[in-house]
Scaffold this motif. Structure first.
Motif, PDB file in Angstrom:
ATOM      1  N   LYS A 140      35.341  43.780 119.581  1.00 36.33           N
ATOM      2  CA  LYS A 140      35.782  42.488 119.651  1.00 36.33           C
ATOM      3  C   LYS A 140      37.172  42.488 120.187  1.00 36.33           C
ATOM      4  CE  LYS A 140      36.435  37.914 117.283  1.00 36.33           C
ATOM      5  NZ  LYS A 140      35.401  37.531 118.127  1.00 36.33           N
ATOM      6  N   SER A 141      37.415  41.730 121.149  1.00 37.40           N
ATOM      7  CA  SER A 141      38.657  41.430 121.836  1.00 37.40           C
ATOM      8  C   SER A 141      39.880  41.111 120.941  1.00 37.40           C
ATOM      9  CB  SER A 141      38.780  40.401 122.793  1.00 37.40           C
ATOM     10  OG  SER A 141      40.005  40.212 123.215  1.00 37.40           O
ATOM     11  N   ASN A 142      41.172  41.808 120.976  1.00 34.42           N
ATOM     12  CA  ASN A 142      42.270  41.392 120.161  1.00 34.42           C
ATOM     13  C   ASN A 142      42.938  40.397 120.948  1.00 34.42           C
ATOM     14  OD1 ASN A 142      41.971  44.739 119.036  1.00 34.42           O
ATOM     15  ND2 ASN A 142      41.798  42.990 117.592  1.00 34.42           N
ATOM     16  N   SER A 143      42.806  40.198 122.056  1.00 33.67           N
ATOM     17  CA  SER A 143      43.616  39.248 122.961  1.00 33.67           C
ATOM     18  C   SER A 143      43.681  37.751 122.382  1.00 33.67           C
ATOM     19  CB  SER A 143      42.976  39.023 124.319  1.00 33.67           C
ATOM     20  OG  SER A 143      42.894  40.111 124.884  1.00 33.67           O
ATOM     21  N   ASP A 144      44.892  37.051 122.476  1.00 34.52           N
ATOM     22  CA  ASP A 144      44.765  35.625 121.867  1.00 34.52           C
ATOM     23  C   ASP A 144      43.771  34.828 122.490  1.00 34.52           C
ATOM     24  OD1 ASP A 144      47.375  36.355 120.719  1.00 34.52           O
ATOM     25  OD2 ASP A 144      48.523  35.843 122.231  1.00 34.52           O
ATOM     26  N   ALA A 161      37.942  50.669 141.972  1.00 31.88           N
ATOM     27  CA  ALA A 161      39.298  50.736 141.341  1.00 31.88           C
ATOM     28  C   ALA A 161      38.684  51.003 139.770  1.00 31.88           C
ATOM     29  CB  ALA A 161      39.766  49.397 141.396  1.00 31.88           C
ATOM     30  N   LEU A 162      39.688  51.586 139.053  1.00 28.82           N
ATOM     31  CA  LEU A 162      39.454  52.104 137.712  1.00 28.82           C
ATOM     32  C   LEU A 162      40.641  51.316 136.879  1.00 28.82           C
ATOM     33  CD1 LEU A 162      37.970  53.326 135.294  1.00 28.82           C
ATOM     34  CD2 LEU A 162      39.226  55.170 136.035  1.00 28.82           C
ATOM     35  N   ILE A 163      40.350  50.642 136.059  1.00 30.20           N
ATOM     36  CA  ILE A 163      41.297  49.824 135.021  1.00 30.20           C
ATOM     37  C   ILE A 163      40.816  49.832 133.430  1.00 30.20           C
ATOM     38  CG2 ILE A 163      42.271  47.655 134.491  1.00 30.20           C
ATOM     39  CD1 ILE A 163      41.633  46.631 137.502  1.00 30.20           C
ATOM     40  N   GLU A 164      41.954  50.386 132.870  1.00 27.54           N
ATOM     41  CA  GLU A 164      41.744  50.362 131.376  1.00 27.54           C
ATOM     42  C   GLU A 164      42.330  49.577 130.713  1.00 27.54           C
ATOM     43  OE1 GLU A 164      42.933  54.107 129.399  1.00 27.54           O
ATOM     44  OE2 GLU A 164      44.957  53.857 130.374  1.00 27.54           O
ATOM     45  N   PHE A 165      41.691  48.931 129.528  1.00 24.78           N
ATOM     46  CA  PHE A 165      42.338  48.251 128.474  1.00 24.78           C
ATOM     47  C   PHE A 165      42.541  48.645 127.329  1.00 24.78           C
ATOM     48  CE2 PHE A 165      38.325  46.353 128.876  1.00 24.78           C
ATOM     49  CZ  PHE A 165      37.906  45.861 127.666  1.00 24.78           C
ATOM     50  N   TYR A 168      44.678  48.736 120.493  1.00 28.43           N
ATOM     51  CA  TYR A 168      43.758  47.782 120.265  1.00 28.43           C
ATOM     52  C   TYR A 168      42.896  47.242 121.609  1.00 28.43           C
ATOM     53  CZ  TYR A 168      46.465  47.329 116.069  1.00 28.43           C
ATOM     54  OH  TYR A 168      47.322  47.470 114.882  1.00 28.43           O
ATOM     55  N   THR A 169      42.413  46.224 121.627  1.00 27.57           N
ATOM     56  CA  THR A 169      41.657  45.682 122.613  1.00 27.57           C
ATOM     57  C   THR A 169      41.924  44.664 123.492  1.00 27.57           C
ATOM     58  OG1 THR A 169      39.656  46.423 121.013  1.00 27.57           O
ATOM     59  CG2 THR A 169      38.812  45.323 123.056  1.00 27.57           C
ATOM     60  N   SER A 170      42.696  44.854 124.408  1.00 23.34           N
ATOM     61  CA  SER A 170      43.200  43.755 125.250  1.00 23.34           C
ATOM     62  C   SER A 170      42.312  43.386 126.408  1.00 23.34           C
ATOM     63  CB  SER A 170      44.752  44.046 125.728  1.00 23.34           C
ATOM     64  OG  SER A 170      45.658  44.487 124.677  1.00 23.34           O
ATOM     65  N   MET A 171      41.313  42.719 125.896  1.00 23.91           N
ATOM     66  CA  MET A 171      40.078  42.471 126.799  1.00 23.91           C
ATOM     67  C   MET A 171      40.643  41.269 127.679  1.00 23.91           C
ATOM     68  SD  MET A 171      36.321  41.064 126.114  1.00 23.91           S
ATOM     69  CE  MET A 171      36.015  42.689 124.712  1.00 23.91           C
ATOM     70  N   VAL A 174      37.370  49.306 131.684  1.00 21.51           N
ATOM     71  CA  VAL A 174      37.012  50.254 130.733  1.00 21.51           C
ATOM     72  C   VAL A 174      37.725  50.042 129.391  1.00 21.51           C
ATOM     73  CG1 VAL A 174      35.426  51.714 131.890  1.00 21.51           C
ATOM     74  CG2 VAL A 174      37.949  52.085 131.525  1.00 21.51           C
ATOM     75  N   ASP A 175      37.182  49.785 128.066  1.00 21.00           N
ATOM     76  CA  ASP A 175      37.933  49.602 127.036  1.00 21.00           C
ATOM     77  C   ASP A 175      37.907  50.641 126.587  1.00 21.00           C
ATOM     78  OD1 ASP A 175      38.444  49.382 124.150  1.00 21.00           O
ATOM     79  OD2 ASP A 175      36.630  47.987 123.689  1.00 21.00           O
ATOM     80  N   THR A 176      39.328  51.351 126.274  1.00 20.28           N
ATOM     81  CA  THR A 176      39.865  52.716 125.863  1.00 20.28           C
ATOM     82  C   THR A 176      40.686  52.462 124.404  1.00 20.28           C
ATOM     83  OG1 THR A 176      41.698  52.630 127.459  1.00 20.28           O
ATOM     84  CG2 THR A 176      39.892  53.626 128.014  1.00 20.28           C
ATOM     85  N   SER A 177      40.170  51.460 123.827  1.00 16.87           N
ATOM     86  CA  SER A 177      41.144  51.057 122.315  1.00 16.87           C
ATOM     87  C   SER A 177      40.622  52.318 121.567  1.00 16.87           C
ATOM     88  CB  SER A 177      40.518  49.883 121.843  1.00 16.87           C
ATOM     89  OG  SER A 177      39.087  49.840 121.484  1.00 16.87           O
ATOM     90  N   GLY A 178      41.337  52.334 120.256  1.00 17.72           N
ATOM     91  CA  GLY A 178      41.125  53.710 119.524  1.00 17.72           C
ATOM     92  C   GLY A 178      39.804  53.912 119.143  1.00 17.72           C
ATOM     93  N   SER A 179      38.716  52.920 118.914  1.00 15.51           N
ATOM     94  CA  SER A 179      37.397  53.206 118.385  1.00 15.51           C
ATOM     95  C   SER A 179      36.907  53.820 119.548  1.00 15.51           C
ATOM     96  CB  SER A 179      36.829  51.818 117.955  1.00 15.51           C
ATOM     97  OG  SER A 179      36.898  50.907 119.084  1.00 15.51           O
ATOM     98  N   MET A 180      37.207  53.874 120.558  1.00 16.97           N
ATOM     99  CA  MET A 180      36.377  54.833 121.565  1.00 16.97           C
ATOM    100  C   MET A 180      36.614  56.270 121.306  1.00 16.97           C
ATOM    101  SD  MET A 180      34.638  52.715 123.822  1.00 16.97           S
ATOM    102  CE  MET A 180      34.265  53.829 125.411  1.00 16.97           C
ATOM    103  N   GLU A 181      37.401  56.556 120.540  1.00 15.33           N
ATOM    104  CA  GLU A 181      37.553  57.893 120.140  1.00 15.33           C
ATOM    105  C   GLU A 181      36.111  58.588 119.500  1.00 15.33           C
ATOM    106  OE1 GLU A 181      38.920  61.548 120.639  1.00 15.33           O
ATOM    107  OE2 GLU A 181      40.150  60.174 121.138  1.00 15.33           O
ATOM    108  N   LEU A 182      35.459  57.587 118.610  1.00 17.16           N
ATOM    109  CA  LEU A 182      34.363  57.912 117.843  1.00 17.16           C
ATOM    110  C   LEU A 182      33.082  58.152 118.544  1.00 17.16           C
ATOM    111  CD1 LEU A 182      35.016  55.048 115.153  1.00 17.16           C
ATOM    112  CD2 LEU A 182      35.978  57.320 115.129  1.00 17.16           C
TER     113      LEU A 182
END
Length: 240
Positions: A139-143, A69-73, A99-102, A30-38
């Motif tokens: 969108k991912s912020n990963s390289d 299993a529960l994994i956040e990024f 950020y979004t380390s997808m 699950v994506d828990t980047s800052g925008s998920m607060e909205l």
């Protein structure tokens, strides 16, 4: 960006119920980047995962056969809990951050699925094809290199029949990015995750009651979700 991962290694291999019965391992990524607060997204995510957990616990067969299993990024990758019987899952208390380390998150999720799959193989436990169920709102912020590695990892393991990868997009997600990962891209109408997790619950419960290799019919997606079209982005008016 440097990947940081926190993993509770004490769980893996120590807690397995229903030995000898068919098992299904499911990683929630699950994506828990800052925008998920909205839009109340992070609260809905916590509540929906807990609802999913309780639904499995209340199913006498799935409770023994499904491991989650529960994994956040976010800026980092954090394993909230490694694979374990669903009755042992902690109540999720996810918070939105960074950020979004997808790409990094995907690589961790696939690695843990393969490790758990290998463990069950060594123990002679019958196994259904594992699921990875990823939710993201951006969108991912990963390289680029990391994302390409994640794409190739999914492609290789799906081709081997080692996993099914689902990508659930909401809000300003990048459909073209998700379609590079998998053909199983689903878009949600809103940031309410209740119905998609109810669908996931019904799906994994149904699979857990089948025999390994048996063809299982998955129920249609809920009304507030639909298969994404690789030729277009989310239509205007779909999101409320």
């Amino acid at each position: 960006m440097r990947e940081q991962i926190t993993i509770n290694k004490g769980r893996i291999g120590n807690e397995i119920e229903g030995m000898g019965e068919p098992h299904l391992i499911c990683a929630l990524l699950v994506d828990t980047s800052g925008s998920m607060e909205l839009h109340g997204a992070i609260n809905s995510l916590n509540e929906s995962i807990e609802r999913f957990k309780q639904g499995l616990v209340n199913d006498p067969i799935a409770r023994k056969r499904v491991e989650v299993a529960l994994i956040e990024f976010n800026t980092n990758v954090n394993m909230i809990n490694d694979f374990c019987p669903v009755s042992n899952m902690p109540t999720p208390q996810l918070t939105a951050y960074g950020y979004t380390s997808m790409g990094e998150g995907i690589k961790v999720a696939v690695d843990r699925v393969l490790e758990r799959r290998k463990l069950h193989g060594a123990l002679g436990t019958p196994q259904h094809k594992p699921w990875i169920f990823m939710i993201t709102d951006g969108k991912s912020n990963s390289d680029v290199k990391v994302m390409r590695e994640a794409e190739e990892l999914i492609r290789q393991e799906e081709a081997k029949g080692h996993l099914n990868f689902w990508a659930i997009g909401v809000g300003d997600y990048d459909s073209s990015e998700l379609f590079r990962l998998t053909k199983r891209v689903v878009e949600l109408k809103s940031f309410d995750f209740t119905n998609i997790f109810d669908w996931l619950l019904e799906s994994v419960s149904t699979i857990s009651q089948s025999q390994v290799g048996e063809t299982v019919a998955i129920q249609p997606l809920p009304e507030d979700a639909r298969k994404a079209d690789p030729e277009r982005s989310i239509e205007q008016g779909w999101l409320s």
